[in-house]
Design a protein around this motif. Structure first.
Motif, PDB file in Angstrom:
ATOM      1  N   UNK A  59       0.699  -1.229   0.082  1.00  0.00           N
ATOM      2  CA  UNK A  59      -0.011   0.106   0.081  1.00  0.00           C
ATOM      3  C   UNK A  59       0.951   1.337  -0.153  1.00  0.00           C
ATOM      4  N   UNK A  60       0.929   1.936  -0.914  1.00  0.00           N
ATOM      5  CA  UNK A  60       1.506   3.360  -0.944  1.00  0.00           C
ATOM      6  C   UNK A  60       0.625   4.352  -0.942  1.00  0.00           C
ATOM      7  N   UNK A  61       0.217   5.007   0.275  1.00  0.00           N
ATOM      8  CA  UNK A  61      -0.720   6.031   0.665  1.00  0.00           C
ATOM      9  C   UNK A  61      -0.240   7.149   0.507  1.00  0.00           C
ATOM     10  N   UNK A  62      -0.745   7.974  -0.113  1.00  0.00           N
ATOM     11  CA  UNK A  62      -0.076   9.467  -0.583  1.00  0.00           C
ATOM     12  C   UNK A  62       0.791   9.189  -1.635  1.00  0.00           C
ATOM     13  N   UNK A  95      -0.602  -4.154  -5.522  1.00  0.00           N
ATOM     14  CA  UNK A  95       0.063  -2.940  -5.311  1.00  0.00           C
ATOM     15  C   UNK A  95      -1.192  -1.854  -5.121  1.00  0.00           C
ATOM     16  N   UNK A  96      -1.242  -1.352  -4.158  1.00  0.00           N
ATOM     17  CA  UNK A  96      -2.395  -0.110  -4.123  1.00  0.00           C
ATOM     18  C   UNK A  96      -1.827   1.096  -4.053  1.00  0.00           C
ATOM     19  N   UNK A  97      -2.065   1.951  -5.157  1.00  0.00           N
ATOM     20  CA  UNK A  97      -1.573   3.262  -5.260  1.00  0.00           C
ATOM     21  C   UNK A  97      -2.631   4.325  -4.834  1.00  0.00           C
ATOM     22  N   UNK A  98      -2.417   4.923  -3.792  1.00  0.00           N
ATOM     23  CA  UNK A  98      -3.529   5.694  -3.123  1.00  0.00           C
ATOM     24  C   UNK A  98      -3.391   7.116  -3.075  1.00  0.00           C
ATOM     25  N   UNK A  99      -4.151   7.988  -3.608  1.00  0.00           N
ATOM     26  CA  UNK A  99      -4.110   9.426  -3.389  1.00  0.00           C
ATOM     27  C   UNK A  99      -5.358  10.292  -3.606  1.00  0.00           C
ATOM     28  N   UNK A 136      -6.272   3.941  -6.480  1.00  0.00           N
ATOM     29  CA  UNK A 136      -7.421   4.402  -5.602  1.00  0.00           C
ATOM     30  C   UNK A 136      -7.451   5.684  -5.288  1.00  0.00           C
ATOM     31  N   UNK A 137      -8.343   6.628  -5.676  1.00  0.00           N
ATOM     32  CA  UNK A 137      -8.686   8.049  -5.588  1.00  0.00           C
ATOM     33  C   UNK A 137      -9.231   8.188  -4.266  1.00  0.00           C
ATOM     34  N   UNK A 138      -8.448   8.235  -3.327  1.00  0.00           N
ATOM     35  CA  UNK A 138      -9.095   8.406  -1.791  1.00  0.00           C
ATOM     36  C   UNK A 138      -8.107   8.848  -0.864  1.00  0.00           C
TER      37      UNK A 138
END
Ligand SMILES: C[S@@+](CC[C@H](N)C(=O)[O-])C[C@H]1O[C@@H](n2cnc3c(N)ncnc32)[C@H](O)[C@@H]1O
Length: 213
Positions: free
Chosen positions: A23-26, A45-49, A76-78
């Motif tokens: 999980x890469x958050x931001x 691989x979850x890419x979140x921003x 993920x747009x979040x």
């Protein structure tokens, strides 16, 4: 899609062992998360921003890239504060480059979804004392802490998880002051915090002054 890692991001990625979910958050440019693309044990691989522009650019770059296994990547747009990350997978979660307040809110939100085998890497760019105070009073435990110097700035990196056998996160840091870089960081913080007069800053200055190396 090129995924070059800075020294800071490379250090964060070095904590990877046999985790199956990233999980890469931001995530911003997504370099950190995408650096695990060729790692066979990584299933997802979850890419979140939360930024519209970041997500648009990321999706467009991924479309134009030569990545042949897009199923592995989930964009993920979040905000991190709204994520659902619960799964049986062994997760490594990165929350880097945000303020201490946002990092704290995200940790507080994801804690309920974490397994004991999960590892969270945090590297806030400000409000580290506020974040450490929260961690000290939470169920999070410290696996390792370090300081990194990049582009003229010091960054604290904390590897944390929920394994009760690990030690509590100290409010002012412990291991980080031991290295030569830690000593330069201490002097730089002393200069900054001596100008602050609130009780926590005074306590921090007294703590840093008291470290004798
Ligand atoms: C300075 S960049 C950091 C990029 C990368 N993680 C790094 O450390 O180099 C911060 C990113 O965090 C995103 N961000 C800001 N608030 C956030 C939140 N509450 N949840 C998730 N991402 C957030 C921003 O949109 C931005 O893309």
């Amino acid at each position: 899609m090129k995924s070059s890692l800075s020294a800071r991001l490379s250090f964060l990625s070095s904590f990877y062992t046999d985790f199956t979910e990233v999980w890469d958050i931001g995530c911003d440019h997504g370099h950190l998360g995408l650096s695990f693309l060729d790692v066979k044990t990584v299933k997802r691989i979850n890419l979140v921003d939360p930024s519209d522009l970041v997500i648009k650019t990321l999706n467009s770059n991924l479309k134009d890239s030569y990545i042949t296994i897009p199923d592995k990547i989930v964009v993920k747009h979040s905000k991190g504060q709204n994520l659902k990350i619960k799964s049986d997978e062994k997760k490594i979660i990165f929350i880097a480059g945000m303020g201490g307040k946002e990092t704290k809110e995200i940790l507080n939100h994801i804690e309920k979804d974490l397994n004991l085998s999960d590892l969270v890497l945090i590297s806030p760019h400000k409000n580290i004392l506020e974040l450490r105070a929260y961690l000290n009073s939470s169920s999070f435990r410290l696996y390792k802490e370090a300081v990194i110097f990049e582009n003229q700035y010091f960054y604290q990196v904390l590897a944390i998880g929920l394994l009760p056998s690990m030690s509590k996160v100290s409010p002012f840091g412990s291991e980080i002051w031991l290295s030569p870089l830690g000593q330069s960081y201490r002097l730089s913080l002393l200069k900054t915090f001596k100008a602050h007069h609130d009780p926590i800053s005074r306590e921090f200055v007294a703590y840093l002054d008291g470290l004798s190396y």
